[in-house]
Design a protein around this motif. Structure first.
Motif, short mmCIF file in Angstrom:
data_model
loop_
_atom_site.label_atom_id
_atom_site.label_comp_id
_atom_site.label_asym_id
_atom_site.label_seq_id
_atom_site.Cartn_x
_atom_site.Cartn_y
_atom_site.Cartn_z
N SER A 84 -84.76 -40.83 73.44
CA SER A 84 -85.64 -40.16 72.68
C SER A 84 -86.84 -40.72 72.28
O SER A 84 -86.62 -41.98 71.83
CB SER A 84 -84.86 -39.45 71.72
N VAL A 85 -87.91 -40.59 72.31
CA VAL A 85 -89.12 -41.52 71.76
C VAL A 85 -88.96 -41.85 70.41
O VAL A 85 -89.25 -43.04 70.15
CB VAL A 85 -90.40 -40.87 72.01
N SER A 86 -88.53 -40.93 69.68
CA SER A 86 -88.37 -41.25 68.18
C SER A 86 -87.14 -42.37 67.95
O SER A 86 -87.25 -43.00 66.93
CB SER A 86 -87.91 -40.16 67.48
N ASP A 87 -86.44 -42.65 68.85
CA ASP A 87 -85.25 -43.58 68.84
C ASP A 87 -85.83 -45.13 69.18
O ASP A 87 -84.97 -46.04 69.03
CB ASP A 87 -84.00 -43.23 69.56
N LEU A 88 -86.77 -45.04 69.77
CA LEU A 88 -87.18 -46.41 70.18
C LEU A 88 -87.73 -47.35 69.28
O LEU A 88 -88.66 -46.61 68.38
CB LEU A 88 -88.16 -46.36 71.41
N PRO A 89 -87.82 -48.45 69.25
CA PRO A 89 -88.41 -49.27 68.15
C PRO A 89 -89.98 -49.31 68.18
O PRO A 89 -90.48 -49.09 69.30
CB PRO A 89 -87.73 -50.84 68.61
N GLU A 90 -90.38 -49.18 66.94
CA GLU A 90 -91.98 -49.20 67.30
C GLU A 90 -92.72 -50.58 67.49
O GLU A 90 -92.02 -51.57 66.97
CB GLU A 90 -92.42 -48.85 65.73
N ILE A 91 -93.71 -50.63 68.38
CA ILE A 91 -94.22 -51.69 68.88
C ILE A 91 -95.90 -51.21 68.52
O ILE A 91 -96.34 -50.62 68.87
CB ILE A 91 -94.29 -51.92 70.25
N ARG A 92 -96.43 -52.50 67.64
CA ARG A 92 -97.63 -52.02 67.31
C ARG A 92 -98.53 -53.53 67.52
O ARG A 92 -98.01 -54.60 67.49
CB ARG A 92 -97.81 -51.78 65.90
#
Length: 279
Positions: A84-92
């Motif tokens: 799920s996209v919501s479970d992926l770590p945020e990359i900014r």
């Protein structure tokens, strides 16, 4: 991010056959003293996670990253649960918008990354191109002292990544007779070879598989010292084995194959047995 799906080369070579012959090129193929992070996927499903890690490092440290796969993985398949996209770590990326105090080569203290600024943003204009830049200002500079400083900054930026990647994990006993060190698509064959060994030989053999090839995990040198023999199976003529030997002064043993075909688990098992028997 440069994705290199290695096949039997050089040049076009055998485009449908697999190989791991580009490790040296990835590690040292750039001009002058310009190190680059290198990551390798180990299975078809792992290609996604390795790509995600490459993107994380590239954006956080503002550096190119090479992602290595090979023909065996590219043509392989395995069950893989789509995350799920919501479970992926945020990359900014964290683009800067405030021009106050902006300098194009002013580096973040932890990562030594320069600020991201969209070209043409008012107050955040900066020079791009291949000419040597001055530290902090980004102006063109030909002074020897500045060049030496910039070379060492680029080197240290990549070294800093070792504090931001997992330690090398040992599958098997923490000390023993043989440690198998692998990277890339040899992962499955190595794991299968360990299962084939059986008891009691399995109790003296361990496995470390590397995802991060530059920089290497910061505990790898300590791990290598805990075993009598270090076996490195590769689809080349011993490139990782050479790196480990030079970096850690370890008498690595190479198991190489350059036939355009993957290593078989029985080939790795027999190599381990020869080391255990002292032949």
């Amino acid at each position: 991010i440069v994705v290199n799906i290695q096949r039997a080369g050089p040049s076009t070579g055998m485009p449908t056959k697999t190989e791991q012959g580009d490790l040296f090129q990835a590690l040292w193929g750039r001009p002058s003293e310009t190190p680059i992070p290198v990551i390798a996927s180990r299975a078809p499903g792992d290609c996604f996670w390795a790509s995600l890690e490459a993107a994380r490092i590239a954006l956080k440290y503002m550096t190119p990253v090479i992602l290595l796969s090979d023909g065996y993985l590219a043509n392989g398949a395995e069950p893989w649960r789509i995350p799920s996209v919501s479970d992926l770590p945020e990359i900014r990326a964290g683009f800067r918008t405030d021009p106050e105090g902006y300098q194009p080569y002013l580096r973040e203290s932890e990562t030594l990354a320069r600020p991201w600024a969209t070209p043409g943003t008012p107050g955040l204009e900066h020079r791009i191109g291949g000419l040597e830049k001055e530290d902090v200002t980004g102006n063109v500079n030909y002074e020897g002292a500045n060049h030496a400083k910039m070379v060492r900054l680029r080197q240290q930026r990549v070294r800093n990544i070792e504090n931001d990647i997992p330690l090398a994990e040992v599958d098997g006993p923490e000390t023993g007779r043989v440690l198998i060190v692998g990277w890339g698509s040899t992962h499955g064959a190595i794991r299968s070879a360990l299962r084939r060994l059986g008891e009691p030989r399995r109790n003296s053999v361990a496995h470390v598989h590397l995802t991060h090839l530059n920089p290497l995990p910061r505990n790898l040198g300590e791990v290598l010292e805990n075993y009598d023999h270090v076996l490195v199976p590769e689809l080349n003529l011993g490139q990782l084995a050479t790196v480990l030997r030079a970096r850690y002064l370890v008498d690595t043993k190479s198991l190489t194959k350059v036939e355009g075909k993957p290593l078989k688990s029985v080939e790795i098992m027999h190599a381990v047995e020869r080391l255990l028997e002292g032949t």
